[in-house]
Design a protein around this motif. Sequence first.
Motif, PDB file in Angstrom:
ATOM      1  N   LEU A  86      88.337   1.023  -3.960  1.00 36.23           N
ATOM      2  CA  LEU A  86      88.939   0.711  -2.472  1.00 36.23           C
ATOM      3  C   LEU A  86      90.369   0.360  -2.587  1.00 36.23           C
ATOM      4  N   THR A  87      90.652  -0.516  -3.478  1.00 37.69           N
ATOM      5  CA  THR A  87      92.189  -1.077  -3.722  1.00 37.69           C
ATOM      6  C   THR A  87      92.827  -0.653  -4.915  1.00 37.69           C
ATOM      7  N   THR A 111     102.953  -1.678  -2.558  1.00 40.80           N
ATOM      8  CA  THR A 111     102.104  -1.279  -1.278  1.00 40.80           C
ATOM      9  C   THR A 111     103.157  -1.610  -0.008  1.00 40.80           C
ATOM     10  N   ILE A 140      99.171   1.682   0.525  1.00 36.14           N
ATOM     11  CA  ILE A 140      98.106   1.468  -0.339  1.00 36.14           C
ATOM     12  C   ILE A 140      97.799   2.636  -1.100  1.00 36.14           C
ATOM     13  N   GLU A 141      97.623   3.626  -0.620  1.00 36.08           N
ATOM     14  CA  GLU A 141      97.353   5.058  -1.176  1.00 36.08           C
ATOM     15  C   GLU A 141      97.989   5.590  -2.124  1.00 36.08           C
ATOM     16  N   GLU A 166      93.872   2.229   8.619  1.00 36.72           N
ATOM     17  CA  GLU A 166      95.105   1.713   7.858  1.00 36.72           C
ATOM     18  C   GLU A 166      95.079   0.180   8.106  1.00 36.72           C
ATOM     19  N   LEU A 198      87.641   4.257   1.094  1.00 31.17           N
ATOM     20  CA  LEU A 198      89.173   4.092   1.526  1.00 31.17           C
ATOM     21  C   LEU A 198      89.724   5.234   2.449  1.00 31.17           C
ATOM     22  N   THR A 199      88.959   6.454   2.136  1.00 29.91           N
ATOM     23  CA  THR A 199      89.160   7.549   3.054  1.00 29.91           C
ATOM     24  C   THR A 199      88.804   7.600   4.563  1.00 29.91           C
ATOM     25  N   ALA A 238      92.676  -1.774   3.777  1.00 27.24           N
ATOM     26  CA  ALA A 238      92.768  -1.577   2.298  1.00 27.24           C
ATOM     27  C   ALA A 238      93.716  -2.864   1.708  1.00 27.24           C
ATOM     28  N   GLY A 242      83.923   3.008  -3.476  1.00 29.18           N
ATOM     29  CA  GLY A 242      85.007   2.414  -3.026  1.00 29.18           C
ATOM     30  C   GLY A 242      86.144   3.635  -2.599  1.00 29.18           C
ATOM     31  N   THR A 243      86.312   4.434  -3.300  1.00 28.71           N
ATOM     32  CA  THR A 243      87.128   5.450  -2.958  1.00 28.71           C
ATOM     33  C   THR A 243      86.923   6.308  -1.657  1.00 28.71           C
TER      34      THR A 243
END
Length: 256
Positions: free
Chosen positions: A150-151, A42, A47-48, A102, A97-98, A105, A93-94
């Motif tokens: 998410l992570t 990361t 992270i993504e 920024e 994340l979207t 996460a 969680g995903t």
Amino acid sequence: MSELFGLSPSLIAIAVLVFVFAGFVKGLVGFGLPAIGLGLMTVFVGIEKAMLLILWPSFLTNVWQALSGGHLKMLVGRLWPFLATAVLTLGAGTFILTRVPEGVADLVLGLLMVAYALPMLAGLSFKLQERHAVPVGIAAGLVNGVFSGLTGAFVVPGIMYLQALGLQRDVLIQAMGLLFLLSTIALGLSLGGFGLVGGSELLASIALVVPALSGVWAGQRFRRRFSDTAFRKLIQLAILALGLYLVPLGILRLIQ
């Protein structure tokens, strides 16, 4: 060609070293590849992209861990409410994340690492009575699934729940592998569903399987030679250090 698999030569070298080390930790104590891989990558790729890079190394090492040990049938029968909840809630969680800015996460991943490492370093342990195992497991699975999506890290609070069941070491290692394997599959499907999976990242992820498995092999050999307790302490300290790094990094990205 200046880049391979979407990564520059310097990033490829860094990624190989990271996944050898993360695989070594995985082979040594049964967990740590996603947490360490994500925590280090990361810093370099965000992270993504780091979540995409860990997919194949995490999947294949977890296949080995989940299927070896001889306790699979018993574990599925005992843990299915926890496992099913952890898998079914991962997409939430995903989705988060979207939608989040920024840095969020990074901050959450850092806090999760700190939240996991500090109680373990302090010697804190939990013991669940059998009658509480299912309701607590469903609650732990819900939180674990959302945080995993998410992570990309599957450890909190899942490992704490599995430890609280009082499983013996070999059974615990296989149970962790089962959680990690199912969560990795769900994460891959979720990232693809939200359009976060790219061809170059997946090729890089497949290529990183080799250093990860090499690290696992070395970690397994060292596991026979050294105290598990001493190495667990070192790993927890490393996770804590990564978490303490990522928390301010996430805050800095949020305020920029």
